[in-house]
Design a protein around this motif. Structure first.
Motif, mmCIF file in Angstrom:
data_model
loop_
_atom_site.group_PDB
_atom_site.id
_atom_site.type_symbol
_atom_site.label_atom_id
_atom_site.label_comp_id
_atom_site.label_asym_id
_atom_site.label_seq_id
_atom_site.Cartn_x
_atom_site.Cartn_y
_atom_site.Cartn_z
ATOM 1 N N PRO A 60 60.178 33.972 32.606
ATOM 2 C CA PRO A 60 60.446 34.553 33.916
ATOM 3 C C PRO A 60 59.222 34.380 34.817
ATOM 4 C CG PRO A 60 61.096 36.068 32.160
ATOM 5 C CD PRO A 60 60.361 34.920 31.518
ATOM 6 N N ALA A 61 59.401 33.686 35.920
ATOM 7 C CA ALA A 61 58.282 33.312 36.782
ATOM 8 C C ALA A 61 57.508 34.521 37.301
ATOM 9 C CB ALA A 61 58.787 32.466 37.945
ATOM 10 N N GLU A 62 58.190 35.547 37.746
ATOM 11 C CA GLU A 62 57.479 36.701 38.304
ATOM 12 C C GLU A 62 56.711 37.445 37.222
ATOM 13 O OE1 GLU A 62 55.765 39.033 41.058
ATOM 14 O OE2 GLU A 62 56.911 37.220 41.411
ATOM 15 N N ALA A 63 57.270 37.571 36.041
ATOM 16 C CA ALA A 63 56.562 38.223 34.937
ATOM 17 C C ALA A 63 55.299 37.435 34.601
ATOM 18 C CB ALA A 63 57.469 38.353 33.720
ATOM 19 N N MET A 64 55.401 36.125 34.608
ATOM 20 C CA MET A 64 54.250 35.279 34.334
ATOM 21 C C MET A 64 53.172 35.477 35.393
ATOM 22 S SD MET A 64 54.077 31.152 33.881
ATOM 23 C CE MET A 64 54.476 30.843 35.594
ATOM 24 N N ARG A 65 53.567 35.528 36.669
ATOM 25 C CA ARG A 65 52.603 35.730 37.749
ATOM 26 C C ARG A 65 51.915 37.086 37.628
ATOM 27 N NH1 ARG A 65 56.155 32.606 40.772
ATOM 28 N NH2 ARG A 65 57.470 34.358 41.319
ATOM 29 N N VAL A 66 52.684 38.122 37.317
ATOM 30 C CA VAL A 66 52.122 39.469 37.174
ATOM 31 C C VAL A 66 51.073 39.477 36.076
ATOM 32 C CG1 VAL A 66 52.633 41.837 36.436
ATOM 33 C CG2 VAL A 66 54.077 40.728 38.144
ATOM 34 N N PRO A 105 64.273 40.708 32.378
ATOM 35 C CA PRO A 105 63.079 39.884 32.548
ATOM 36 C C PRO A 105 63.077 39.005 33.797
ATOM 37 C CG PRO A 105 63.787 39.827 30.282
ATOM 38 C CD PRO A 105 64.869 40.524 31.061
ATOM 39 N N ALA A 106 64.229 38.777 34.390
ATOM 40 C CA ALA A 106 64.289 37.962 35.606
ATOM 41 C C ALA A 106 64.108 38.792 36.875
ATOM 42 C CB ALA A 106 65.617 37.214 35.669
ATOM 43 N N ASP A 107 64.012 40.110 36.749
ATOM 44 C CA ASP A 107 63.905 41.002 37.910
ATOM 45 C C ASP A 107 62.463 41.053 38.410
ATOM 46 O OD1 ASP A 107 63.804 43.109 39.740
ATOM 47 O OD2 ASP A 107 65.073 44.430 38.534
ATOM 48 N N GLU A 108 62.218 40.449 39.579
ATOM 49 C CA GLU A 108 60.873 40.379 40.133
ATOM 50 C C GLU A 108 60.306 41.765 40.438
ATOM 51 O OE1 GLU A 108 60.684 37.704 43.452
ATOM 52 O OE2 GLU A 108 61.791 36.150 42.379
ATOM 53 N N ALA A 109 61.113 42.639 41.002
ATOM 54 C CA ALA A 109 60.644 43.980 41.352
ATOM 55 C C ALA A 109 60.264 44.766 40.099
ATOM 56 C CB ALA A 109 61.718 44.727 42.143
ATOM 57 N N GLU A 110 61.032 44.616 39.043
ATOM 58 C CA GLU A 110 60.719 45.319 37.803
ATOM 59 C C GLU A 110 59.402 44.807 37.219
ATOM 60 O OE1 GLU A 110 62.655 46.520 33.490
ATOM 61 O OE2 GLU A 110 63.589 44.913 34.649
ATOM 62 N N ALA A 111 59.184 43.503 37.257
ATOM 63 C CA ALA A 111 57.928 42.935 36.747
ATOM 64 C C ALA A 111 56.742 43.493 37.521
ATOM 65 C CB ALA A 111 57.962 41.410 36.831
ATOM 66 N N ARG A 112 56.856 43.517 38.848
ATOM 67 C CA ARG A 112 55.759 44.052 39.675
ATOM 68 C C ARG A 112 55.552 45.539 39.435
ATOM 69 N NH1 ARG A 112 58.146 40.554 43.421
ATOM 70 N NH2 ARG A 112 59.234 42.287 44.395
ATOM 71 N N SER A 113 56.635 46.276 39.200
ATOM 72 C CA SER A 113 56.510 47.722 38.988
ATOM 73 C C SER A 113 55.797 48.048 37.676
ATOM 74 C CB SER A 113 57.883 48.397 39.018
ATOM 75 O OG SER A 113 58.610 48.129 37.832
ATOM 76 N N LEU A 114 55.804 47.104 36.727
ATOM 77 C CA LEU A 114 55.138 47.320 35.441
ATOM 78 C C LEU A 114 53.680 46.852 35.444
ATOM 79 C CD1 LEU A 114 58.052 46.392 33.032
ATOM 80 C CD2 LEU A 114 56.976 48.639 33.280
ATOM 81 N N ALA A 115 53.209 46.322 36.562
ATOM 82 C CA ALA A 115 51.816 45.854 36.645
ATOM 83 C C ALA A 115 50.813 46.967 36.322
ATOM 84 C CB ALA A 115 51.533 45.231 38.008
ATOM 85 N N PRO A 116 50.984 48.209 36.830
ATOM 86 C CA PRO A 116 50.028 49.266 36.462
ATOM 87 C C PRO A 116 50.026 49.564 34.960
ATOM 88 C CG PRO A 116 51.246 49.897 38.420
ATOM 89 C CD PRO A 116 51.908 48.658 37.872
ATOM 90 N N TRP A 117 51.193 49.535 34.337
ATOM 91 C CA TRP A 117 51.269 49.743 32.889
ATOM 92 C C TRP A 117 50.484 48.647 32.163
ATOM 93 C CZ3 TRP A 117 53.254 46.236 29.382
ATOM 94 C CH2 TRP A 117 53.258 46.658 28.055
ATOM 95 N N LEU A 118 50.681 47.399 32.594
ATOM 96 C CA LEU A 118 50.001 46.276 31.966
ATOM 97 C C LEU A 118 48.490 46.384 32.160
ATOM 98 C CD1 LEU A 118 50.195 43.574 30.463
ATOM 99 C CD2 LEU A 118 50.366 42.470 32.703
ATOM 100 N N GLU A 119 48.072 46.743 33.344
ATOM 101 C CA GLU A 119 46.642 46.892 33.609
ATOM 102 C C GLU A 119 46.040 47.956 32.690
ATOM 103 O OE1 GLU A 119 43.508 48.155 37.121
ATOM 104 O OE2 GLU A 119 45.538 47.545 37.683
ATOM 105 N N ASN A 120 46.706 49.086 32.555
ATOM 106 C CA ASN A 120 46.221 50.152 31.680
ATOM 107 C C ASN A 120 46.139 49.671 30.231
ATOM 108 O OD1 ASN A 120 45.476 52.975 31.144
ATOM 109 N ND2 ASN A 120 47.437 53.024 30.064
ATOM 110 N N ARG A 121 47.132 48.931 29.796
ATOM 111 C CA ARG A 121 47.155 48.399 28.429
ATOM 112 C C ARG A 121 45.964 47.477 28.185
ATOM 113 N NH1 ARG A 121 50.693 45.968 24.273
ATOM 114 N NH2 ARG A 121 50.054 43.861 24.013
#
Length: 141
Positions: A60-66, A105-121
């Motif tokens: 998923p392109a947006e998940a990869m970018r995030v 996984p194809a939802d761009e908004a969902e990928a962006r919304s999980l960026a803070p979770w990923l950063e914390n991880r």
């Protein structure tokens, strides 16, 4: 391969000569053009791959970018310098974690919304690694 990926031939030659490391985006394009999972480019043997692997040639392109943006920003802010050959496996590992948390996984908004979770991880992992014996950051007890 240059025509199928849109990556200049000279750049591909540098990747093959190991004088340059492919970005995650270019590695994904190469894997897709070659018809192989991207994890193979990161060193995972093709015969040992799980059939349920999340990271395949179609990511998923947006998940990869995030993942790419968050990982690079956190590492830059924390002064972490990874060897070029370690960046792709780290990116794939975090991409797998992000995609596994997504409903779509194809939802761009969902990928962006999980960026803070990923950063914390990522920051939590970096803190744990810095405190662990053998990293040069702290004496072993």
């Amino acid at each position: 391969m240059a025509e199928r990926t849109g990556i200049p031939k000279k750049t591909l030659e540098k990747y093959l000569a190991k004088s340059r490391t492919a970005s995650f985006a270019n590695a994904t394009r190469i894997a897709a053009a070659a018809g192989i999972p991207i994890s193979v480019l990161a060193g995972e043997p093709l015969v040992q791959m799980q059939t349920q692997s999340i990271v395949t040639a179609v990511v998923p392109a947006e998940a990869m970018r995030v993942v790419d943006q968050v990982l690079r920003r956190v590492y830059r802010e924390d002064g972490v310098k990874l060897p070029a050959d370690a960046l792709m496996p780290e990116t794939i590992r975090h991409l797998q974690a992000l995609v596994s948390r997504m409903d779509n996984p194809a939802d761009e908004a969902e990928a962006r919304s999980l960026a803070p979770w990923l950063e914390n991880r990522i920051r939590t992992e970096l803190k744990a690694a810095a405190a662990a014996p053998g990293t040069g950051k702290r004496e072993a007890s």
